[in-house]
Write an enzyme that holds these catalytic residues in place. Structure first.
Site, PDB file in Angstrom:
ATOM      1  N   LYS A   1       0.862  -1.195   0.000  1.00 23.36           N
ATOM      2  CA  LYS A   1       0.000   0.000   0.000  1.00 23.36           C
ATOM      3  C   LYS A   1       0.900   1.248   0.000  1.00 23.36           C
ATOM      4  CE  LYS A   1      -3.922   2.319   1.442  1.00 23.36           C
ATOM      5  NZ  LYS A   1      -5.209   2.394   0.786  1.00 23.36           N
TER       6      LYS A   1
ATOM      7  N   CYS B   1      -3.133   7.638  -8.660  1.00 23.24           N
ATOM      8  CA  CYS B   1      -4.377   7.805  -7.894  1.00 23.24           C
ATOM      9  C   CYS B   1      -5.070   9.112  -8.260  1.00 23.24           C
ATOM     10  CB  CYS B   1      -4.087   7.753  -6.399  1.00 23.24           C
ATOM     11  SG  CYS B   1      -3.939   6.062  -5.841  1.00 23.24           S
TER      12      CYS B   1
ATOM     13  N   LYS C   1       3.671   3.575 -12.201  1.00 30.04           N
ATOM     14  CA  LYS C   1       2.260   3.209 -12.335  1.00 30.04           C
ATOM     15  C   LYS C   1       1.490   4.348 -12.975  1.00 30.04           C
ATOM     16  CE  LYS C   1      -1.599   1.124  -9.852  1.00 30.04           C
ATOM     17  NZ  LYS C   1      -1.989   0.459  -8.608  1.00 30.04           N
TER      18      LYS C   1
ATOM     19  N   THR D   1      -6.742   3.575 -11.086  1.00 29.58           N
ATOM     20  CA  THR D   1      -8.204   3.670 -11.153  1.00 29.58           C
ATOM     21  C   THR D   1      -8.668   4.826 -12.031  1.00 29.58           C
ATOM     22  OG1 THR D   1      -8.163   4.953  -9.140  1.00 29.58           O
ATOM     23  CG2 THR D   1      -8.572   2.590  -8.937  1.00 29.58           C
TER      24      THR D   1
ATOM     25  N   CYS E   1     -31.857  -7.074 -33.098  1.00 28.61           N
ATOM     26  CA  CYS E   1     -31.484  -6.737 -34.471  1.00 28.61           C
ATOM     27  C   CYS E   1     -32.490  -5.764 -35.080  1.00 28.61           C
ATOM     28  CB  CYS E   1     -31.411  -8.005 -35.320  1.00 28.61           C
ATOM     29  SG  CYS E   1     -30.879  -7.696 -37.015  1.00 28.61           S
TER      30      CYS E   1
END
Lengths: 471, 423
Positions: free
Chosen positions: B45, B135, B173, B201, B352
């Site tokens: 973390k 983040c 990241k 995210t 369709c």
């Protein structure tokens, strides 16, 4: 009731347990999960299979979207008896039987239980959700407050009519209140549904038999139209000797006693039910659930021809009811004035009769005695012909009132719905009849234009396919 | 025999399944348990300057009766003390030397601060560093996280600072909250990063309470935009991974992240070039135990396909992601309905008819509920086969139209060359 050898009475708690709901209400999470399985079929087979054409995928999608009042509105708009149909419908031969999941060998959507999940919070609480036209100044009488009568009355009310329902009994609901096994539909729920129709603005006159307490002529003169929804009469006699002996009862009367107060009903230790229709199953399972040691259903044809639904058959078998095929009653036997047995004869199947089924024929010399303490007759109900004869122009055939596609009888002012027309069908068929009669009356009194039909607007043609690449 | 060992820019792990930097890697207690369960690695973390978190923090999107199709969070980086984190990193590495332990870092954009943190975590014996430039909530308002990842020059600059002192591989990241992932990806490469991981995210508001009008997750009647993850984001993540791995100038190894819950998800990332994968939401939903199924599924699939190591199939799909203009315009397929399998729901018909190209007809007979494909107008869009609830009932069949392969680019070129060349 004089029964020589009664079953040991059960405690009220045991009776309540035995007669408890066999398809209990869904929990919210269960309902949402089940609703989310629905494929939302186009031109859905479940809707086609429903006699009242409930838009099943639509109401299920509304449940999945947590719009329960909206779901109930979809159901009740098509079928005011949605709450009792949710419990009493033979869904395995109707909507659930038509569910496309059956073709995939997957369990069909539990439409009946979902319908109950949607309608209970609305119907049992008396929440008004349907649109109602303003009063149109016309009065209609409905004779009988069973599901057909209630459906007709409610739909007529929605179309703006002042509606009065005449009910011969002390409580409304007809077979929903007095004629269905209590583990399918409780008295409270049946009465709540009738109360819902009352709350819509329909007037109920109880303890009043039309043709006796109030004359046909008066009804004919006082109302713009009349809906006959009187169902059927008492259980038909078997036509054998000894039927008046203590311990011989009709299934309809027996079930009514159970519905009124199961604790007051005495059943024999050994019970024989004559007939294998759905009413016979109800009577047999109720007798078993009220403490009878042994319940046997006699049927004069074979298992293959049994008229009850497969689901009902399995239910009876699960309750321990024994089936004795190819057997017909000959004579009720008595000792000291009470039933001691039923003399029976073995049957064989012959050539097809008028019904198309093989005709049962007695086997000479095959008589035998079936020892029992109670006989429940369930081979049909009498028709209430006395009333039909008082209505000018009404035609009946074999005790069934003859109607056109609008449920209109030979007397244009008189309509008829439900079992008195069909001879005995499901709650949902009666409800469909009731709605059809209401619209039939509306067309008769206000013309076809009064029932608007949504017509499609203009359309341009579909686009032509794109031409292939030039190379 | 299948070998699942993975090596991301020199960081080795017994398998390619890592825990992403997130609540499941908040403590040694969790990471040690995860390694016992079979996870190959864990990105701790994110460590940084002390922060305080709010309550509540997560919110989700359900689909029908499936929970947490998408998850959003407004939780920040670790709220535990630096000392606790460093001590626990050291303990974990001591007891689990073969597992990959990566420290995730996010600090203010000062060279010295980055240097200090890099040295401290590397002293604990971590196998690598992950720079959290992703983040999108909370920290970005303070100039960190996606605020860095969204500006390629910043990302490059900080990566360079870190590389000045780092002794272990550096993973950058990346945030998906950008218009073109290639720019921050190339910036990380320019800053001498050893690998990138993506996606972090996606900015989101997951829902609103229709009774109180409060957005979720609720913090005393209010909320904030949060980071969206879970199965719903996988297609977006796959696209961003592919955008980097198929770019000719981008050379770094990739750690794939975004909605991975099953072994198939992981294989898809690897087919698009990911060396390993990182998982978070699925663990937040079901716990560490899901790794068993990931390992088993991947092993079985590799055995069935005859692959012995991860590199045998890594990137196999990269060359198949092309520009639209290079696709064959003369490839023609039409839908085919298997009458034996059809259950008659007619969902393909209405999909369709109302939603696509009016190429399916009903029989007209209510007893025959199997729809018919109008092959002469069917454009081969796939929609009917996508909505059909029965596996294998509607398939798309190739039609031999006798036409040679031609792409839009080739078509334009031929048009430009004049009508004679076109025919």
């Amino acid at each position: 009731m004089g029964i020589a050898n009664p079953a040991i009475p059960l405690s009220p708690e045991q009776i309540a347990k035995n007669l408890a709901d066999i398809a209990p209400a869904m929990l919210a999470e269960e309902a949402y999960a089940e609703a989310s399985r629905c494929l939302f079929c186009y031109d859905a087979p479940c809707t086609r299979a429903c006699p009242t054409s409930i838009n099943v995928p639509e109401f299920i999608k509304r449940i999945a979207a947590r719009n329960i009042v909206g779901a109930a509105t979809t159901i009740l708009d098509a079928n005011l008896m949605g709450a009792s149909c949710a419990r009493a419908c033979p869904t395995e031969v109707l909507c659930e039987g038509a569910c496309v999941y059956n073709h995939e060998k997957a369990p069909p959507i539990q439409i009946g239980r979902l319908q109950r999940f949607a309608t209970d919070p609305v119907v049992l609480s008396g929440k008004m959700v349907l649109s109602m036209a303003p009063p149109n100044g016309k009065k209609v009488a409905v004779v009988g407050s069973g599901p057909g009568g209630l459906a007709a009355a409610g739909e007529l009310r929605r179309l703006g009519y002042a509606v009065t329902v005449y009910e011969a009994k002390d409580q409304p609901g007809g077979l929903n209140t007095f004629g269905i096994a209590p583990y399918k539909l409780t008295n409270a729920d049946a009465l709540a549904e009738a109360e819902y129709v009352r709350k819509m603005g329909v007037e109920f006159v109880l303890n009043t038999r039309v043709g006796k307490d109030i004359s046909i002529d008066k009804v004919n003169d006082d109302y713009a139209a009349v809906v006959i929804a009187i169902g059927l009469g008492a259980t038909a006699p078997l036509g054998i000797t000894g039927e008046s002996i203590d311990g011989v009862v009709g299934a309809t009367e027996f079930i009514e006693q159970v519905r009124r107060d199961p604790a007051k009903v005495t059943v024999g230790k050994r019970v024989v039910v004559v007939g294998a229709g759905n009413t016979a199953i109800d009577a047999a399972t109720e007798a078993k659930r009220l403490g009878a040691d042994q319940v046997t259903i006699l049927y004069r044809r074979s298992e293959k021809e049994k008229p009850c639904y497969e689901y009902e058959y399995m239910l009876a078998k699960k309750d321990g009811v024994v089936f004795q095929w190819l057997t017909a009653p000959v004579q009720v036997q008595a000792q000291r004035g009470a039933v001691s047995g039923l003399k029976c004869v073995k049957m064989k199947l012959g050539k097809p009769d008028a019904s198309g089924r093989p005709a049962p024929e007695p086997i000479a010399g095959s008589e035998f005695n079936f020892a029992c303490d109670m006989v429940i007759k369930s081979t049909g109900q009498q028709k209430l012909i006395e009333l039909y004869r008082q209505v000018k122009g009404l035609v009946e055939r074999g005790g069934k009132v003859q109607v056109n596609e609008s449920m209109q009888t030979g007397n244009p002012k008189w309509f008829a719905v439900g079992d008195c027309v069909s001879g005995g069908k499901e709650v949902v068929n009666a409800a469909a009849d009731g709605k059809r009669a209401a619209y039939g009356i509306h067309r008769m009194l206000f013309g076809d234009a009064a029932v608007p039909v949504r017509k499609p607007g203009p359309r341009l043609e579909k686009p032509a396919p794109h031409p292939p690449m030039p190379f | 025999m299948v070998d699942l060992t993975s090596n991301l820019a020199g960081i080795t792990s017994p398998n390619p399944f890592w825990l992403a930097s997130a609540p499941p890697t908040n403590s040694a207690y969790q990471v040690m348990k995860a390694f016992d369960c079979g996870w190959g690695g864990a990105v701790w973390k994110t460590i940084g300057e002390p922060i305080v978190n709010v309550s509540s923090r997560y919110s989700s999107v359900n689909y029908k009766n499936f929970r947490m199709m998408g998850l959003n969070n407004i939780e920040l980086i670790t709220d535990r003390s630096l000392a606790d984190n460093l001590r626990e990193l050291r303990e974990v590495k001591k007891h689990y030397p073969k597992h990959a332990l990566v420290a995730s870092l996010m600090v203010e954009s000062k060279r010295e601060t980055w240097h200090t943190y890099v040295k401290q975590v590397e002293d604990c014996g971590v196998d690598g560093l992950e720079l959290n430039f992703g983040c999108p909530h909370g920290m970005s308002e303070r100039g960190m996280g996606s605020a860095v990842g969204q500006v390629p020059d910043y990302a490059c600059q900080i990566t360079e600072w870190v590389k000045e002192v780092a002794r272990t591989p550096v993973i950058v990241k990346l945030t998906p909250n950008i218009s073109n992932i290639v720019y921050p990806g190339l910036a990380a490469q320019k800053g001498k990063a050893d690998a990138v991981s993506l996606i972090n995210t996606i900015n989101s508001i997951t829902g609103i309470d229709l009774d109180t009008f409060e957005p979720r997750p609720k913090v005393r009647g209010h909320s904030s935009h949060g980071g969206y993850c879970g199965p719903a984001v996988k297609p977006i993540a796959l696209n961003l991974v592919a955008a980097l791995t198929s770019h000719p100038e981008f050379k770094l190894p990739v750690s794939g992240i975004g909605g991975i819950e099953t072994w198939q998800d992981a294989v898809e990332f690897m087919l698009l070039g990911a060396t390993n994968v990182q998982v978070c939401t699925a663990v937040m939903h079901y716990g560490f135990r899901i790794v068993d199924g990931l390992i088993s599924g991947l092993t079985e699939w590799m055995q069935a396909k005859g692959f012995e190591k991860l590199a045998d199939f890594r990137g196999k799909t990269i060359g198949r992601i092309k520009d639209w203009g290079d696709l064959d315009l003369n490839y023609k397929i039409v839908a085919s309905i298997d009458r034996g399998k059809c259950i008659g729901c007619q969902v393909c018909y209405i999909a369709c008819e109302d939603g696509a190209h009016q190429s399916i007809a009903l029989s007209g007979d209510p007893k025959d509920r199997v729809p018919k494909v109008l092959e002469d107008v069917c454009v081969g869009c796939n929609l009917c086969s996508l909505v059909c609830p029965v596996d294998g009932c509607i398939t798309m069949k190739e039609v031999d139209n006798g036409r040679p392969s031609v792409s839009w680019r080739q078509y334009q070129a031929k048009l430009a060359a004049g009508p004679a060349a076109a025919h």
